[in-house]
Design an enzyme around this catalytic site. Structure first.
Site, PDB file in Angstrom:
ATOM      1  N   HIS A   1       1.958  -5.967   6.471  1.00 30.49           N
ATOM      2  CA  HIS A   1       1.669  -4.961   5.123  1.00 30.49           C
ATOM      3  C   HIS A   1       2.951  -4.174   5.209  1.00 30.49           C
ATOM      4  O   HIS A   1       3.110  -3.450   4.200  1.00 30.49           O
ATOM      5  CB  HIS A   1       0.499  -3.985   5.288  1.00 30.49           C
ATOM      6  N   GLY A   2       3.555  -3.697   6.441  1.00 28.61           N
ATOM      7  CA  GLY A   2       4.772  -2.740   6.099  1.00 28.61           C
ATOM      8  C   GLY A   2       5.412  -2.260   7.537  1.00 28.61           C
ATOM      9  O   GLY A   2       4.524  -2.834   8.675  1.00 28.61           O
TER      10      GLY A   2
END
Length: 497
Positions: free
Chosen positions: A342-343
């Site tokens: 996701h990041g």
């Protein structure tokens, strides 16, 4: 007629802050134009698919500029390695091809997405000043990397016969409706559809139109409006507001994330239907979940099934001798990877680890809980389901606090306001001053928790309408969207992933 050709040229060129997304008027114009040509040349498969590839590349270029070349490199690399895997009978060579495919894909993804994060960690360890490198993150790189890798994995596992056509593979990888934010469709479901001539049944037309309308409403009317006019303000300065407002902001952001992401998915599936392609569903009323595991069966389904098939199952199988601990270890590692996907930030890693911990804890306590439910005679009752849903929703909502911000002081401040400065009486003032915000939050959750039977009846009614009534409905929705739309289009939350 005076035509400003320079303006038209600039309009169609790449602009860093102006990606070509479904909720823009430019996309609607290009979409209708492209759809007419696509159906006109529909019987000529080669021309139709080539046109689709070119439009998909242009669509991606409008979002990333010349970095669109990365997706072409990705397609070439994964097609050749999958071909190499299928061409050899020697397991050693198959594994070497697979290893190189994984390394190259992760290296490309890692450079653009994680370089600065890794350098920052080393800088903090060595206690030196860190200057981030100027690295552009191409929109959608995580999505099409996982999509391409799933093709290679399936060929390696012999669950998919590789396509001999590089053109068909490019259609799969470049397909514009899901290139930016998914769903992460499987080649086994998508590639067979390429041979079909464009055909839109009355039911498909109705479903496509409904998905576009619902997606636009979710994104612009609910997600963007409550974000720009309420949620962002609270998260920026939580100490300026009471606990009631902070709590409402958490509920608002939870709804915003869902409406933003599922709104895009709805539009992507709807747009794909107009071209004769059926993409997988990506959401199934996730806040109705009765457990964290149930939530991940309903939320971002294409990613959760990808992680299940290619991370969890192989990992769990490799350490199966550890019995229940094999499941726990595999779950935790899988969700840490989910967080990393996701990041590039500690908040995403902690968010993923939190979900891994909650699922592991639920697995460990499963038998004692069942015994307790049986003893209290509430097993499989509506009473139990209600409280399971309520608890699960709040666990998810509070986990989204970490998902949203890397500044843990903000999280601390929000909890401080909720527990020490709640002031319930402010809710009445909030309802009076911001009735539209409160109304949209309530409406969003009412629509989400609507019983499936009622939802299906509504869908069938809209789909059964004549096309001209559907067109009128579409115009009404676009008009409503225009009333709520701000001057600047809020970027989709998942663009950063």
């Amino acid at each position: 007629m005076n035509i400003n050709f320079q303006f038209l040229i600039e309009l169609f060129k790449y602009k860093p802050n102006d990606p070509l997304v479904f909720s823009t008027s430019l996309f609607l114009f290009l979409f209708l134009f492209f759809l007419l040509i696509y159906n006109f040349i529909g019987k000529n498969k080669s021309l139709r698919l080539s046109f689709l590839i070119l439009f998909s590349l242009y669509f991606y270029y409008k979002s990333t500029g010349y970095y669109a070349g990365i997706i072409i490199i990705s397609a070439v690399v994964n097609f050749l390695f999958a071909k190499g895997i299928a061409a050899t009978d020697r397991m050693l060579f198959k594994r070497i091809y697979l290893l190189f495919a994984v390394i190259i894909n992760i290296a490309i993804l890692g450079y653009f997405k994680y370089t600065n994060f890794i350098l920052q960690i080393f800088s903090e360890i060595n206690k030196t000043n860190f200057e981030p490198l100027s690295i552009f993150l191409p929109i959608g790189i995580s999505f099409y990397t996982f999509k391409s890798l799933s093709y290679v994995f399936d060929v390696y596992l012999e669950t998919l016969e590789p396509t001999k056509s590089f053109r068909d593979f490019c259609v799969y990888v470049f397909f514009f409706p899901n290139i930016l934010m998914g769903p992460i469709d499987r080649a086994s479901k998508f590639l067979p559809q390429i041979d079909n001539e464009p055909f839109l049944s009355k039911e498909d037309l109705g479903r496509a139109s409904l998905l576009l309308m619902v997606g636009l409403f979710k994104k612009v009317v609910i997600a963007d409006y409550i974000s720009l006019n309420f949620v962002d303000r609270i998260f920026d300065f939580p100490l300026r507001y009471t606990g009631v407002e902070n709590l409402l902001a958490i509920y608002g952001y939870t709804l915003q994330v869902y409406c933003d992401f599922s709104g895009y998915t709805d539009m992507a599936i709807g747009v794909a239907l107009f071209f004769g392609f059926k993409l997988m569903d990506n959401f199934n009323s996730p806040f109705k979940a009765t457990s964290i595991a149930d939530f991940w069966r309903r939320w971002h389904i294409s990613l959760s099934t990808w992680l299940l098939d290619y991370i969890f199952k192989p990992l769990q199988f490799s350490i199966r001798s550890l019995k229940i601990w094999a499941n726990i270890i595999a779950i935790f590692i899988t969700f840490v990877i989910c967080g990393v996907w996701h990041g590039a930030g500690w908040n995403f890693i902690i968010w993923g680890a939190m979900h891994g911990f909650m699922m592991s804890f639920a697995l460990i306590t499963q038998k004692p809980k069942q015994k307790l439910y049986t003893l209290l005679k509430i097993n499989n009752t509506k009473f139990l389901k209600f409280f399971q849903t309520l608890i699960t929703f709040h666990l998810i909502a509070f986990s989204f606090l970490i998902f949203r911000t890397s500044d843990f002081q903000i999280i601390k401040d929000m909890f401080s306001q909720i527990f020490d400065f709640f002031h319930a009486e402010v809710f009445i003032q909030f309802a009076e001053k911001l009735p539209v915000i409160l109304g949209l939050i309530i409406l969003g959750y009412i629509l989400h928790f609507m019983p499936t039977k009622i939802e299906n009846v509504f869908k069938k009614l809209v789909i059964a309408l004549p096309w001209y009534f559907q067109a009128v409905l579409m115009v009404i929705v676009i008009w409503i969207v225009a009333q709520f739309k701000s001057a600047d289009i809020a970027p989709f939350i998942y663009f950063q992933f």
